[in-house]
Design a protein around this motif. Structure first.
Motif, PDB file in Angstrom:
ATOM      1  N   ALA A 205       4.112  11.978   1.512  1.00  0.00           N
ATOM      2  CA  ALA A 205       2.960  11.496   2.275  1.00  0.00           C
ATOM      3  C   ALA A 205       3.404  10.692   3.495  1.00  0.00           C
ATOM      4  O   ALA A 205       2.827  10.805   4.581  1.00  0.00           O
ATOM      5  CB  ALA A 205       2.060  10.648   1.384  1.00  0.00           C
TER       6      ALA A 205
ATOM      7  N   SER B 122       2.602  11.692   7.333  1.00  0.00           N
ATOM      8  CA  SER B 122       1.892  10.767   8.208  1.00  0.00           C
ATOM      9  C   SER B 122       2.677  10.535   9.498  1.00  0.00           C
ATOM     10  O   SER B 122       2.114  10.556  10.601  1.00  0.00           O
ATOM     11  CB  SER B 122       1.664   9.439   7.483  1.00  0.00           C
TER      12      SER B 122
ATOM     13  N   TYR C 215      -7.047  12.229   6.657  1.00  0.00           N
ATOM     14  CA  TYR C 215      -6.336  11.945   5.415  1.00  0.00           C
ATOM     15  C   TYR C 215      -5.721  13.190   4.784  1.00  0.00           C
ATOM     16  O   TYR C 215      -5.948  13.479   3.617  1.00  0.00           O
ATOM     17  CB  TYR C 215      -7.280  11.260   4.433  1.00  0.00           C
TER      18      TYR C 215
ATOM     19  N   PHE D 133      -2.302  13.937   3.788  1.00  0.00           N
ATOM     20  CA  PHE D 133      -0.961  13.381   3.634  1.00  0.00           C
ATOM     21  C   PHE D 133      -0.008  14.395   3.011  1.00  0.00           C
ATOM     22  O   PHE D 133       0.592  14.155   1.962  1.00  0.00           O
ATOM     23  CB  PHE D 133      -1.023  12.115   2.779  1.00  0.00           C
TER      24      PHE D 133
END
Length: 311
Positions: free
Chosen positions: A50, A54, A295, A297
């Motif tokens: 993740a 990101s 969102y 990830f």
């Protein structure tokens, strides 16, 4: 970094989530923030996939960050914190109707007009913002037939949490991996009767289904064809829905995207290619407006799929 997003599952325990909710409800948002900070720091340090995803995302949004690792890490951690804060917004969205004063944009009015028209449709959404706030709009229309198609098997704890702490069930959900010809017929009948089917259009299919390479934020990425084929087969209006937090308010956008009622079979392939890229472009606009609120990830772009976890 080639782990599929659907295989990642949930991290943390239901008890831990419940503790965070209790703190926010009884002590307030600032104590919640103080507790959330170390929790998300642990996620940031321990969840390499993740974190790398990101950072890759932020390097595309702000290329200068590639040469500024400290700022890159900080921006990525802010990204994780934003995700943690959505927990409270989701709980709030299902606990009680959000006051009109906290809603902005014309999405609520557009949604009401679409319902009044009597013709249902397919609603495309993305993992951006807080769709639980937008979904709560359904409570303003008690007769609304709303069905959400989603992959739920890696979100069981969170779904359980929402129902436990709010005391209210979520909308009717159908596991997206279980769509059959009989299911498609059922969806067609519901839409013809004025119902709406909500489906995410920004994640690769779970079981290796059909996907297409599109340009997203300037680089090739894969998007699922399923939502668009479904819209073509159901021959119905197609909408987009988003809900972005802006300060203490929620900006809701609900817009007509296309209509497949007159789409000819021979034109489906060209329509699919055009519609999917238009959707990716629409999502890019939303993401640039509120970059901390996207969102996904996991390795999203093709160039990131085989990177090592060295971020």
């Amino acid at each position: 970094m080639n782990q599929h997003w659907a295989q990642m599952g949930e991290r943390g325990t239901l008890l831990g989530m419940q503790v965070l909710v209790w703190i926010q409800r009884h002590l307030g948002r600032w104590p919640f923030q103080l507790v959330l900070w170390p929790v998300m720091l642990w996620y940031f340090v321990s969840h390499g996939t993740a974190r790398c995803a990101s950072c890759a995302y932020w390097r595309r949004l702000e290329p200068a960050l590639a040469a500024q690792p400290v700022r890159l890490y900080w921006r990525s951690f802010q990204h994780f914190m934003s995700f943690g804060n959505t927990l409270m917004d989701k709980v709030e969205g299902w606990s009680a109707p959000v006051e009109d004063a906290r809603l902005s944009g014309d999405g609520v009015a557009r949604f009401a007009r679409a319902l009044d028209g009597g013709q249902g449709g397919v609603v495309l959404v993305a993992h951006h913002g807080n769709l639980d706030i937008a979904n709560a709009m359904a409570e303003r229309h008690p007769s609304l037939d709303l069905l959400v198609l989603m992959h739920t098997r890696n979100a069981g704890k969170f779904n359980q949490l929402l129902e436990q702490v709010t005391g209210r069930p979520r909308p009717q959900i159908l596991e997206v991996t279980e769509i059959t010809p009989a299911t498609a017929q059922m969806l067609s009948e519901r839409i013809a009767a004025g119902g709406f089917v909500v489906i995410a259009a920004d994640r690769p299919p779970v079981n290796g289904g059909r996907q297409r390479e599109l340009t997203f934020l300037g680089a090739p990425a894969t998007f699922p064809e399923g939502p668009f084929w479904l819209a073509a087969l159901l021959r119905c209006p197609l909408y987009t829905l988003s809900c972005m937090r802006v300060g203490e308010r929620f900006h809701i956008e609900f817009a007509e995207f296309d209509d497949t009622r007159q789409l000819q079979r021979k034109a489906r392939e060209q329509w699919l290619a055009d519609a999917m890229q238009r959707y990716a472009d629409t999502l890019a606009v939303w993401v640039r407006k509120q970059p901390l609120q996207w969102y996904n990830f996991f390795p999203f772009w093709l160039a990131d799929a085989h990177e090592s976890d060295d971020t």
